[in-house]
Scaffold this motif. Structure first.
Motif, PDB file in Angstrom:
ATOM      1  N   LEU A 132       0.828  -1.206   0.000  1.00  0.00           N
ATOM      2  CA  LEU A 132       0.000   0.000   0.000  1.00  0.00           C
ATOM      3  C   LEU A 132       0.869   1.265   0.000  1.00  0.00           C
ATOM      4  CD1 LEU A 132      -2.748  -1.104   2.560  1.00  0.00           C
ATOM      5  CD2 LEU A 132      -3.075  -0.705   0.122  1.00  0.00           C
ATOM      6  N   VAL A 133       1.935   1.223   0.803  1.00  0.00           N
ATOM      7  CA  VAL A 133       2.869   2.358   0.832  1.00  0.00           C
ATOM      8  C   VAL A 133       3.433   2.593  -0.558  1.00  0.00           C
ATOM      9  CG1 VAL A 133       5.124   3.132   1.664  1.00  0.00           C
ATOM     10  CG2 VAL A 133       3.469   2.169   3.272  1.00  0.00           C
ATOM     11  N   PHE A 134       3.822   1.495  -1.224  1.00  0.00           N
ATOM     12  CA  PHE A 134       4.401   1.616  -2.561  1.00  0.00           C
ATOM     13  C   PHE A 134       3.377   2.188  -3.545  1.00  0.00           C
ATOM     14  CE2 PHE A 134       6.035   0.342  -6.664  1.00  0.00           C
ATOM     15  CZ  PHE A 134       7.404   0.559  -6.522  1.00  0.00           C
ATOM     16  N   GLN A 135       2.108   1.762  -3.386  1.00  0.00           N
ATOM     17  CA  GLN A 135       1.066   2.255  -4.284  1.00  0.00           C
ATOM     18  C   GLN A 135       0.895   3.769  -4.142  1.00  0.00           C
ATOM     19  OE1 GLN A 135      -2.917   0.639  -3.807  1.00  0.00           O
ATOM     20  NE2 GLN A 135      -3.769   2.541  -4.614  1.00  0.00           N
ATOM     21  N   PHE A 136       0.795   4.227  -2.904  1.00  0.00           N
ATOM     22  CA  PHE A 136       0.590   5.659  -2.692  1.00  0.00           C
ATOM     23  C   PHE A 136       1.832   6.478  -3.068  1.00  0.00           C
ATOM     24  CE2 PHE A 136      -2.660   3.986   0.372  1.00  0.00           C
ATOM     25  CZ  PHE A 136      -3.755   4.442  -0.346  1.00  0.00           C
ATOM     26  N   LEU A 137       3.007   5.895  -2.850  1.00  0.00           N
ATOM     27  CA  LEU A 137       4.236   6.579  -3.277  1.00  0.00           C
ATOM     28  C   LEU A 137       4.295   6.669  -4.800  1.00  0.00           C
ATOM     29  CD1 LEU A 137       7.048   5.291  -0.880  1.00  0.00           C
ATOM     30  CD2 LEU A 137       6.107   7.594  -1.033  1.00  0.00           C
ATOM     31  N   SER A 138       3.800   5.627  -5.483  1.00  0.00           N
ATOM     32  CA  SER A 138       3.805   5.658  -6.952  1.00  0.00           C
ATOM     33  C   SER A 138       2.905   6.785  -7.455  1.00  0.00           C
ATOM     34  CB  SER A 138       3.351   4.305  -7.522  1.00  0.00           C
ATOM     35  OG  SER A 138       1.985   4.066  -7.213  1.00  0.00           O
ATOM     36  N   GLU A 139       1.780   7.030  -6.762  1.00  0.00           N
ATOM     37  CA  GLU A 139       0.925   8.165  -7.115  1.00  0.00           C
ATOM     38  C   GLU A 139       1.687   9.480  -6.928  1.00  0.00           C
ATOM     39  OE1 GLU A 139      -2.877   8.231  -5.259  1.00  0.00           O
ATOM     40  OE2 GLU A 139      -3.263   6.093  -5.613  1.00  0.00           O
ATOM     41  N   SER A 140       2.414   9.543  -5.823  1.00  0.00           N
ATOM     42  CA  SER A 140       3.201  10.752  -5.546  1.00  0.00           C
ATOM     43  C   SER A 140       4.240  10.987  -6.636  1.00  0.00           C
ATOM     44  CB  SER A 140       3.894  10.624  -4.183  1.00  0.00           C
ATOM     45  OG  SER A 140       4.782  11.687  -3.980  1.00  0.00           O
ATOM     46  N   PHE A 141       4.960   9.918  -7.023  1.00  0.00           N
ATOM     47  CA  PHE A 141       6.000  10.055  -8.057  1.00  0.00           C
ATOM     48  C   PHE A 141       5.394  10.435  -9.409  1.00  0.00           C
ATOM     49  CE2 PHE A 141       8.565   7.075  -5.280  1.00  0.00           C
ATOM     50  CZ  PHE A 141       9.432   8.070  -4.852  1.00  0.00           C
ATOM     51  N   LEU A 142       4.180   9.933  -9.672  1.00  0.00           N
ATOM     52  CA  LEU A 142       3.520  10.274 -10.931  1.00  0.00           C
ATOM     53  C   LEU A 142       3.174  11.771 -10.961  1.00  0.00           C
ATOM     54  CD1 LEU A 142       2.545   8.954 -13.558  1.00  0.00           C
ATOM     55  CD2 LEU A 142       0.283   8.719 -12.495  1.00  0.00           C
ATOM     56  N   VAL A 143       2.646  12.266  -9.835  1.00  0.00           N
ATOM     57  CA  VAL A 143       2.339  13.703  -9.734  1.00  0.00           C
ATOM     58  C   VAL A 143       3.603  14.524  -9.922  1.00  0.00           C
ATOM     59  CG1 VAL A 143       1.599  15.543  -8.154  1.00  0.00           C
ATOM     60  CG2 VAL A 143       0.299  13.410  -8.292  1.00  0.00           C
ATOM     61  N   VAL A 144       4.695  14.105  -9.262  1.00  0.00           N
ATOM     62  CA  VAL A 144       5.972  14.822  -9.370  1.00  0.00           C
ATOM     63  C   VAL A 144       6.488  14.783 -10.805  1.00  0.00           C
ATOM     64  CG1 VAL A 144       8.401  14.847  -8.639  1.00  0.00           C
ATOM     65  CG2 VAL A 144       6.597  14.491  -6.954  1.00  0.00           C
ATOM     66  N   ALA A 145       6.297  13.642 -11.492  1.00  0.00           N
ATOM     67  CA  ALA A 145       6.756  13.529 -12.886  1.00  0.00           C
ATOM     68  C   ALA A 145       6.035  14.541 -13.776  1.00  0.00           C
ATOM     69  CB  ALA A 145       6.525  12.114 -13.402  1.00  0.00           C
ATOM     70  N   PHE A 146       4.698  14.623 -13.611  1.00  0.00           N
ATOM     71  CA  PHE A 146       3.939  15.615 -14.378  1.00  0.00           C
ATOM     72  C   PHE A 146       4.376  17.035 -14.009  1.00  0.00           C
ATOM     73  CE2 PHE A 146       0.354  12.332 -14.728  1.00  0.00           C
ATOM     74  CZ  PHE A 146       0.683  12.024 -16.046  1.00  0.00           C
ATOM     75  N   ALA A 147       4.549  17.254 -12.696  1.00  0.00           N
ATOM     76  CA  ALA A 147       4.957  18.582 -12.223  1.00  0.00           C
ATOM     77  C   ALA A 147       6.347  18.952 -12.747  1.00  0.00           C
ATOM     78  CB  ALA A 147       4.943  18.620 -10.693  1.00  0.00           C
ATOM     79  N   LEU A 148       7.238  17.958 -12.816  1.00  0.00           N
ATOM     80  CA  LEU A 148       8.605  18.209 -13.299  1.00  0.00           C
ATOM     81  C   LEU A 148       8.604  18.638 -14.762  1.00  0.00           C
ATOM     82  CD1 LEU A 148      11.668  18.105 -12.857  1.00  0.00           C
ATOM     83  CD2 LEU A 148      11.595  15.682 -13.485  1.00  0.00           C
ATOM     84  N   ILE A 149       7.807  17.953 -15.570  1.00  0.00           N
ATOM     85  CA  ILE A 149       7.712  18.312 -17.003  1.00  0.00           C
ATOM     86  C   ILE A 149       7.192  19.745 -17.141  1.00  0.00           C
ATOM     87  CG2 ILE A 149       6.524  17.805 -19.169  1.00  0.00           C
ATOM     88  CD1 ILE A 149       6.484  14.819 -18.221  1.00  0.00           C
ATOM     89  N   LEU A 150       6.146  20.059 -16.370  1.00  0.00           N
ATOM     90  CA  LEU A 150       5.585  21.411 -16.413  1.00  0.00           C
ATOM     91  C   LEU A 150       6.594  22.437 -15.894  1.00  0.00           C
ATOM     92  CD1 LEU A 150       3.171  23.244 -16.963  1.00  0.00           C
ATOM     93  CD2 LEU A 150       2.273  22.658 -14.699  1.00  0.00           C
ATOM     94  N   ALA A 151       7.356  22.083 -14.846  1.00  0.00           N
ATOM     95  CA  ALA A 151       8.351  22.986 -14.259  1.00  0.00           C
ATOM     96  C   ALA A 151       9.459  23.306 -15.260  1.00  0.00           C
ATOM     97  CB  ALA A 151       8.940  22.376 -12.995  1.00  0.00           C
ATOM     98  N   ILE A 152       9.904  22.287 -16.009  1.00  0.00           N
ATOM     99  CA  ILE A 152      10.954  22.507 -17.010  1.00  0.00           C
ATOM    100  C   ILE A 152      10.470  23.482 -18.079  1.00  0.00           C
ATOM    101  CG2 ILE A 152      12.271  21.389 -18.858  1.00  0.00           C
ATOM    102  CD1 ILE A 152      12.419  18.899 -17.040  1.00  0.00           C
ATOM    103  N   LEU A 153       9.218  23.317 -18.494  1.00  0.00           N
ATOM    104  CA  LEU A 153       8.644  24.257 -19.477  1.00  0.00           C
ATOM    105  C   LEU A 153       8.568  25.670 -18.904  1.00  0.00           C
ATOM    106  CD1 LEU A 153       5.731  22.073 -20.922  1.00  0.00           C
ATOM    107  CD2 LEU A 153       7.848  22.726 -22.092  1.00  0.00           C
ATOM    108  N   LEU A 154       8.156  25.781 -17.623  1.00  0.00           N
ATOM    109  CA  LEU A 154       8.066  27.091 -16.979  1.00  0.00           C
ATOM    110  C   LEU A 154       9.433  27.762 -16.896  1.00  0.00           C
ATOM    111  CD1 LEU A 154       5.571  26.392 -14.023  1.00  0.00           C
ATOM    112  CD2 LEU A 154       5.179  27.864 -15.995  1.00  0.00           C
ATOM    113  N   VAL A 155      10.445  26.987 -16.525  1.00  0.00           N
ATOM    114  CA  VAL A 155      11.808  27.540 -16.412  1.00  0.00           C
ATOM    115  C   VAL A 155      12.312  27.990 -17.774  1.00  0.00           C
ATOM    116  CG1 VAL A 155      14.223  26.982 -15.874  1.00  0.00           C
ATOM    117  CG2 VAL A 155      12.398  26.252 -14.334  1.00  0.00           C
ATOM    118  N   ALA A 156      12.113  27.160 -18.793  1.00  0.00           N
ATOM    119  CA  ALA A 156      12.572  27.512 -20.141  1.00  0.00           C
ATOM    120  C   ALA A 156      11.910  28.798 -20.633  1.00  0.00           C
ATOM    121  CB  ALA A 156      12.278  26.363 -21.106  1.00  0.00           C
ATOM    122  N   LEU A 157      10.632  28.970 -20.286  1.00  0.00           N
ATOM    123  CA  LEU A 157       9.899  30.160 -20.738  1.00  0.00           C
ATOM    124  C   LEU A 157      10.264  31.413 -19.945  1.00  0.00           C
ATOM    125  CD1 LEU A 157       6.334  28.611 -21.252  1.00  0.00           C
ATOM    126  CD2 LEU A 157       7.860  29.440 -23.051  1.00  0.00           C
TER     127      LEU A 157
END
Length: 792
Positions: A331-356
């Motif tokens: 269960l811990v791994f499942q919820f952490l995987s959700e967290s990492f997925l959110v961070v992955a999306f956020a990271l892609i968006l953050a890179i675009l924000l920084v570049a802009l």
């Protein structure tokens, strides 16, 4: 199994779009801010590392005590550094004396360029490890009449032609031979504006005073760079050279002490007080690093808050999974995987924000930082950083959610308990404590800058031009002045040895009746022509201005208020002060002018008549004239008297504004980070308010059915968050008070902290909170009670 975890995570993200957006947007902004600050910090920490001898290159500084204060400076005397280089040669791998970096005119036929350069000894290019495009690094400055130029200068004067061994005209009067071309020095180097190097022998031959300075121990007008030998310890060598000038000092009271300041500390440790290093830019590196960590932490807190707040919605899921055999670790791994997925999306968006936003960030911060796409290490750091962020933001909800009792959940008896919301409240308080501290800080920084800007400067900056005298104009004071006044756009013209925005010379050698025995007063010393006071509009408070009606004014002084205070003489007008043994009569006293730092007291300054020494032109434009047209007429006059030099000028008010550049940049950056911190905090608050309204739907329906008004519902749903923000204000205020009080102590001329700032910050935070929460509160309050009760 892992694939299943991520599929479920994606479903949950799309199922709860509002909460997913809040999490991803908040984390993206947090990561983007952390990345921008990281790039800024890296640039600051890597300053000067372009030079290979970064760890061994030093510059000689001197501590001297004048007017009861010990000051530190880079200006050294030639006999002192000559003795250092000879007496302690075993401790140095290379040494070089050097002039200051100032402007020179280089010409190749009709092509002319005015760039800054230094006179230096042959070892200097090698000490700086310049990257030569052509020419020999070790021998480029050996021959008298040589010049080494940057790539930009070479292209400007020769285009695509080879510049090596070509001849250029230096300052109109001297031919020099190009013996080397070096790659432009990058922006994050102390020498980034260095466009040419000239030979030291040419400097000795250029001016008699430079040649004479080789025997003058008290003439601190030069720079000395030393590359310490690999086997030597910089601190020990620094102690060896300390007393080299003491036997030759004018007075033991000035206590001249030399020391070596390493290149690794030039940029971030450049501030000295009472002869000791007290830091410098490193304070801002720490400040912004902490801000970056906190802004990212705010985003992580949002994730944790919203995840735990919605835990009841997922309690049954946890109960079913546990009842069919899921381990807590799964269960811990499942919820952490959700967290990492959110961070992955956020990271892609953050890179675009920084570049802009990077170009705007560079302009705001005064940097030239690029996005390091090509560096594998950067991506490795980013991945590790993202995994760490995902772990931090997802760990608490993961362990919290996985701890639910499956039996209680499935029986329907599961309750979170009255303390379940406490961690969320603590984290909201943390968020707003950081945000309010930043709000208070930005207000205080703004007030301090405005306080200094509003300080009376003692002269009129408007329409005041400053122009360096070229060799062709030198000695043509009256013809030039007459032609300028005839244009009708020039109110007055004069010359001086320093601009109104700086004091280039500080001197000793002043004596007067009643002076304390053994004292060695230091005065800013400025040579001026008769019309200087009228040109700049200084304010005479005693006596009179310099005047052509009095031939004796060539041996007269005008003092500022601080200089009079230093002498301790009452009614000083008419009194005699000796300067280098020659008597001069004080004819006037002017109001203190702010010529150095606007945050510090005015420097005791004397003004004297000397047409030869005064080598800077001051022009006051006629009030009410159109500046563009006036400048064209002024340029025409200069073209007439000096057709060989480009017409270049500076406005005194613009030069004065540069004195606030560092504080303004810090203030603007802090303001941007404060806004982003508040934005992230409000995103989380918005999500919690939405959740609270959703959880209390039945209660709201019952209260409305019993006659509660919309205003009462709004107050009920909002007050909890307002209480948390008030608590944040109570915590943030003493924290801000402590740090800002310490920061303001750096400045002699500063504001006093007022309770009004803290009150305004608190009210602002509460209003922002109410605006954020009110949408959800009013929306819930307006809901039809029949509908809300039926939904239950």
């Amino acid at each position: 199994m892992i694939k299943n975890y991520f599929v479920i995570a994606l479903r949950n993200l799309f199922k709860n779009k509002v909460y997913s957006f809040i999490n991803i947007a908040g984390l993206a902004v947090g990561i983007a801010v952390a990345m921008l600050i990281g790039l800024w910090v890296w640039d600051e920490l890597s300053f000067n590392k372009y030079h290979k001898n970064y760890d061994r290159l030093t510059q000689a500084y001197i501590n001297q005590t004048f007017n009861g204060q010990t000051g530190s400076g880079r200006a050294v005397s030639l006999p002192s550094v000559m003795e250092m280089g000879t007496k302690y040669s075993a401790d140095f791998k290379n040494t070089s004396m050097a002039s200051w970096n100032y402007g020179h005119l280089l010409a190749n036929g009709d092509k002319k360029i005015n760039k800054s350069g230094m006179f230096a000894q042959p070892a200097f290019p090698e000490m700086l490890s310049l990257r030569m495009i052509s020419g020999d690094l070790k021998t480029a400055l050996k021959e008298t009449g040589s010049v080494v130029i940057s790539e930009t200068v070479a292209k400007a004067l020769f285009g695509n032609e080879e510049a090596l061994n070509k001849t250029l005209k230096l300052d109109i009067k001297k031919d020099v031979k190009v013996t080397g071309v070096y790659e432009d020095i990058p922006f994050n180097s102390e020498f980034n504006e260095l466009s040419m190097l000239l030979t030291w022998n040419d400097y000795l031959l250029s001016e008699n005073w430079v040649k004479d300075a080789q025997t003058q121990w008290g003439n601190h007008s030069f720079q000395f760079y030393a590359q310490v030998a690999d086997h030597a310890d910089i601190e020990k060598v620094s102690l060896k050279i300390r007393d080299v000038e003491m036997p030759h000092a004018f007075s033991k009271t000035d206590n001249p002490r030399y020391f070596l300041h390493p290149m690794s500390r030039w940029h971030l440790y450049s501030d000295f007080k009472d002869g000791k290093n007290v830091g410098g830019g490193i304070q801002f590196v720490w400040l912004f690093s902490i801000i970056g960590v906190f802004v990212l932490l705010l985003a992580c807190i949002n994730f944790m808050n919203l995840s735990t707040a919605r835990s009841e919605k997922r309690a049954k899921e946890v109960g079913i999974r546990k009842s069919i055999g899921s381990l807590r670790s799964q269960l811990v791994f499942q919820f952490l995987s959700e967290s990492f997925l959110v961070v992955a999306f956020a990271l892609i968006l953050a890179i675009l924000l920084v570049a802009l936003t990077l170009p705007a960030f560079n302009e705001l911060s005064g940097k030239k930082v690029g996005f390091p796409y090509e560096y594998p290490l950067f991506w490795l750091i980013l991945i590790v950083f993202s995994l760490f962020t995902g772990l931090i933001s997802g760990s608490y909800p993961a362990f919290y959610l996985s701890s639910f009792n499956p039996l209680a959940v499935l029986k329907g008896t599961f309750k979170l308990g009255k303390w379940a919301a406490t961690p969320r409240k603590v984290m909201v308080v943390m968020q707003f404590t950081v945000s309010i501290t930043l709000i208070i800080g930005t207000i205080i920084v703004f007030q301090q800058i405005q306080h200094a800007k509003n300080r009376p400067v003692g002269y009129d900056r408007q329409g005041l031009l400053q122009i360096d005298i070229s060799p062709n104009i030198y000695g043509k004071y009256y013809p030039l002045r007459d032609d300028l006044l005839k244009t009708g756009v020039v109110y007055e013209m004069s010359q001086s040895s320093s601009p109104t925005t700086g004091i280039y010379s500080n001197q000793i050698g002043f004596e007067w009746e009643g002076m304390e025995a053994g004292s060695l007063p230091l005065f800013g010393t400025i040579a001026v022509t008769h019309d200087f006071g009228k040109t700049i509009g200084w304010k005479i408070i005693q006596g009179r201005d310099f005047s052509r009606q009095f031939s004796t004014d060539t041996a007269a002084f005008v003092l500022n208020e601080s200089a009079v205070k230093l002498t301790g003489i009452k009614d000083i007008v008419g009194k005699t002060i000796r300067f280098n043994g020659k008597p001069r009569q004080v004819v006037g006293v002017i109001k203190d002018m702010v010529m150095q730092s606007p945050y510090e007291p005015a420097v005791p300054t004397v003004f004297l008549m000397d047409y030869e020494w005064a080598n800077l032109i001051n022009i006051k434009l006629t009030p009410g004239t159109e500046v563009d047209k006036a400048l064209k007429k002024v340029e025409a006059v200069f073209r007439k008297h000096d057709p060989d030099s480009p017409f270049e000028f500076k406005f005194a008010d613009e030069e004065y504004e540069t004195k606030f550049r560092t504080e303004e940049r810090i203030g603007k950056l802090a303001r941007v980070f404060a806004v982003l911190a508040i934005f992230i905090s409000c995103l989380g608050l918005f999500g919690l308010a939405a959740y609270t309204a959703e959880q209390r739907t039945k209660e709201i329906g019952i209260r409305k059915a019993l006659g509660a008004s919309v205003a009462q519902m709004w107050a009920m749903l909002s007050k909890e968050f307002v209480y948390l923000v008030i608590l944040s204000c109570a915590i943030a205020s003493p924290i801000a008070l402590y740090f800002l009080n310490d920061w303001l102590k750096k400045y002699e001329y500063h504001i006093e902290l007022s309770w009004v700032v803290f009150a305004v910050s608190a009210v602002t935070a509460i209003l922002i909170t109410l605006l954020t929460v009110s949408f959800q509160a009013i929306k819930a309050a307006l809901m039809n009670p029949v509908k809300s009760l039926r939904s239950e």
